[in-house]
Design an enzyme around this catalytic site. Structure first.
Site, PDB file in Angstrom:
ATOM      1  N   CYS A  74      64.624  47.733  38.852  1.00 38.17           N
ATOM      2  CA  CYS A  74      64.809  46.687  39.870  1.00 38.17           C
ATOM      3  C   CYS A  74      64.840  47.322  41.260  1.00 38.17           C
ATOM      4  O   CYS A  74      65.684  48.161  41.546  1.00 38.17           O
ATOM      5  CB  CYS A  74      66.106  45.920  39.614  1.00 38.17           C
ATOM      6  SG  CYS A  74      66.476  44.747  40.934  1.00 38.17           S
ATOM      7  N   CYS A  77      68.399  46.752  43.142  1.00 37.62           N
ATOM      8  CA  CYS A  77      69.648  47.374  42.705  1.00 37.62           C
ATOM      9  C   CYS A  77      69.853  48.648  43.528  1.00 37.62           C
ATOM     10  O   CYS A  77      68.897  49.238  44.027  1.00 37.62           O
ATOM     11  CB  CYS A  77      69.580  47.721  41.219  1.00 37.62           C
ATOM     12  SG  CYS A  77      69.963  46.325  40.127  1.00 37.62           S
ATOM     13  N   HIS A 139      73.156  42.894  39.879  1.00 38.83           N
ATOM     14  CA  HIS A 139      71.868  42.341  39.457  1.00 38.83           C
ATOM     15  C   HIS A 139      72.012  40.991  38.765  1.00 38.83           C
ATOM     16  O   HIS A 139      71.155  40.108  38.905  1.00 38.83           O
ATOM     17  CB  HIS A 139      71.199  43.344  38.510  1.00 38.83           C
ATOM     18  CG  HIS A 139      69.815  42.958  38.079  1.00 38.83           C
ATOM     19  ND1 HIS A 139      68.692  43.294  38.813  1.00 38.83           N
ATOM     20  CD2 HIS A 139      69.375  42.252  37.009  1.00 38.83           C
ATOM     21  CE1 HIS A 139      67.623  42.826  38.186  1.00 38.83           C
ATOM     22  NE2 HIS A 139      68.004  42.182  37.096  1.00 38.83           N
ATOM     23  N   ASN A 179      64.631  31.488  47.423  1.00 38.29           N
ATOM     24  CA  ASN A 179      63.991  30.848  46.279  1.00 38.29           C
ATOM     25  C   ASN A 179      64.780  31.287  45.059  1.00 38.29           C
ATOM     26  O   ASN A 179      65.004  32.472  44.868  1.00 38.29           O
ATOM     27  CB  ASN A 179      62.550  31.333  46.103  1.00 38.29           C
ATOM     28  CG  ASN A 179      61.662  30.936  47.272  1.00 38.29           C
ATOM     29  OD1 ASN A 179      61.904  29.930  47.918  1.00 38.29           O
ATOM     30  ND2 ASN A 179      60.653  31.737  47.526  1.00 38.29           N
ATOM     31  N   HIS A 190      66.948  39.789  40.783  1.00 38.78           N
ATOM     32  CA  HIS A 190      68.133  40.192  41.555  1.00 38.78           C
ATOM     33  C   HIS A 190      68.410  39.167  42.669  1.00 38.78           C
ATOM     34  O   HIS A 190      67.493  38.767  43.380  1.00 38.78           O
ATOM     35  CB  HIS A 190      67.872  41.585  42.149  1.00 38.78           C
ATOM     36  CG  HIS A 190      69.105  42.250  42.642  1.00 38.78           C
ATOM     37  ND1 HIS A 190      69.631  43.383  42.046  1.00 38.78           N
ATOM     38  CD2 HIS A 190      69.948  41.942  43.652  1.00 38.78           C
ATOM     39  CE1 HIS A 190      70.719  43.732  42.696  1.00 38.78           C
ATOM     40  NE2 HIS A 190      70.942  42.872  43.673  1.00 38.78           N
ATOM     41  N   HIS A 192      68.627  37.438  45.808  1.00 38.85           N
ATOM     42  CA  HIS A 192      68.156  37.825  47.143  1.00 38.85           C
ATOM     43  C   HIS A 192      67.505  36.645  47.841  1.00 38.85           C
ATOM     44  O   HIS A 192      67.107  35.678  47.208  1.00 38.85           O
ATOM     45  CB  HIS A 192      67.146  38.977  47.044  1.00 38.85           C
ATOM     46  CG  HIS A 192      65.802  38.565  46.505  1.00 38.85           C
ATOM     47  ND1 HIS A 192      65.593  38.287  45.176  1.00 38.85           N
ATOM     48  CD2 HIS A 192      64.612  38.357  47.116  1.00 38.85           C
ATOM     49  CE1 HIS A 192      64.324  37.940  44.996  1.00 38.85           C
ATOM     50  NE2 HIS A 192      63.705  37.972  46.151  1.00 38.85           N
ATOM     51  N   GLN A 194      65.074  35.746  51.697  1.00 39.90           N
ATOM     52  CA  GLN A 194      64.079  36.335  52.580  1.00 39.90           C
ATOM     53  C   GLN A 194      64.223  35.743  53.977  1.00 39.90           C
ATOM     54  O   GLN A 194      64.825  34.683  54.149  1.00 39.90           O
ATOM     55  CB  GLN A 194      62.666  36.022  52.062  1.00 39.90           C
ATOM     56  CG  GLN A 194      62.399  36.527  50.663  1.00 39.90           C
ATOM     57  CD  GLN A 194      60.947  36.274  50.268  1.00 39.90           C
ATOM     58  OE1 GLN A 194      60.036  36.788  50.895  1.00 39.90           O
ATOM     59  NE2 GLN A 194      60.741  35.463  49.255  1.00 39.90           N
TER      60      GLN A 194
HETATM   61 ZN   LIG Z   1      68.704  44.440  40.521  1.00 41.71          ZN
END
Ligand SMILES: [Zn+2]
Length: 364
Positions: A74, A77, A139, A179, A190, A192, A194
């Site tokens: 990932c 991470c 994660h 999203n 993971h 997150h 943007q």
């Molecule tokens: Zn991750």
């Protein structure tokens, strides 16, 4: 104002990474990026579509971006002894870095010297900036599982990035978003979000500016969003919850099966304009909305969470910061697809009555 502790490192291909830490002197910036990365791809090209008066970004390099990697690879991470990720430190609170596969950047554009494809189709470089925002080093977490204090750190990080990216040359609007879910098209699990710093005002914002201008002319200068919010607060039927500083409601003409707006009671242009108290009050209400979304069908709801901020240039005075949260799930096992009417004609047909959606969300 309490702000997170900020430190910056440069990744091996020259991209910037910024840590937003909740404790001072984390020492994260001491960890260098040990990878040998190829130079980042060129910027995209913007092509003008004369039929609808809109700009389209062409970014072919995005076809090669990382797609659903295994857990031990990932890129979001923290780096460990087996895998060097995008984040060199062994842990972090919130980390923001320039996207390796950006839709907009300031790098050289292929065919950058071309200024038109035909007389009616001008072309310009897709100059701007795209960043990735990691909400947690965990994660398997999700935005909805963050603590209110971590949400505050995320809001502070987004405000910091909005202020900085608004000052970049040619940036027209800064758009932070998340999203969530493979149903939406997420390519990394993971947690997150943007941030896009657009070189042109996006079509939806253009439409909102047109409507806001018309309303101001008709009412002697009143702000459209402020009047919409006041009307929803008075009508109550679509309000889901509120606190001292924010109200969450389903828009009267919601176009998505489940759609909620979270708006501050005080009109501000963008995230940097929020006070300490307003930033603190956002987390609890937003986390409550995410809990209700997941509770609707007793499973993680795919969603898009979109911050609408004022544009940087002309029309900035018409803006009113708000968050638009919506899902394409319309029933436990059914998704709304943007088919003929929506995709070809831009004419939405909603499957759920907004008052009913508000009732279902209140009942969770
Ligand atoms: Zn991750």
């Amino acid at each position: 104002m309490t702000t997170p502790y900020r430190s910056t490192v440069t990744l091996s291909d020259g991209r910037e990474l910024i840590y937003f830490d909740e404790e001072p002197e984390s020492g994260r910036a001491a960890y260098p990026d040990t990878r040998q990365l190829p130079p980042p791809p060129p910027a995209s090209q913007l092509r003008y579509d004369p039929l609808v008066d809109e700009w389209i970004a062409v970014a072919a390099h995005r076809q090669t971006r990382t797609f659903l990697p295994p857990l031990d690879a990932c890129p979001l991470c923290p780096t460990n002894e087996r895998f060097a990720s995008e984040i060199p430190a062994p842990s972090y609170d919130v980390a923001v870095f320039e996207n390796q596969f950006p839709s907009f950047s300031y790098r050289e554009v292929p065919g950058g010297e071309i200024t038109e494809l035909t007389e009616l189709v001008p072309v310009r470089p897709g100059h701007g900036r795209c960043e990735v925002v990691c909400f947690t080093s965990d994660h398997n977490s999700a935005f909805g599982k963050l603590s209110p204090s971590r949400v505050r750190t995320v809001v502070d990080a987004l405000a910091d990035r909005t202020a900085e990216m608004s000052a970049l040359p040619g940036v027209a609007q800064v758009f932070p978003f998340e999203n969530r879910g493979v149903e939406i098209g997420v390519t990394l699990h993971h947690p997150h979000g943007q941030i896009y710093a657009y070189p042109t005002v996006p079509p939806r914002t253009e439409a909102m500016l047109r409507a806001a201008r018309k309303h101001a002319e008709k009412t002697g200068g009143r702000n459209l969003y402020a009047d919409v919010l006041a009307a929803e607060q008075a009508a109550k039927v679509r309000v889901i919850a509120a606190n001292e500083h924010w109200t969450a409601y389903v828009p009267a003409a919601a176009r998505w099966p489940f759609e909620v707006h979270l708006a501050p009671h005080r009109r501000v242009a963008d995230l940097p304009g929020l006070t300490d108290a307003e930033r603190d009050a956002f987390g609890p209400l937003y986390l409550d909305m995410l809990r209700r979304f997941d509770g609707l069908f007793d499973k993680p709801m795919p969603y898009i969470s979109a911050w609408h901020q004022a544009v940087v240039g002309e029309g900035r005075e018409l803006g009113y910061l708000h968050l638009q949260l919506f899902s394409i799930r319309r029933a436990a096992d059914k998704l709304k697809f943007l088919a003929g009417s929506e995709s070809a004609m831009g004419a939405f047909v909603s499957d759920v009555v907004p008052e009913k959606a508000a009732q279902l969300l209140r009942d969770v």
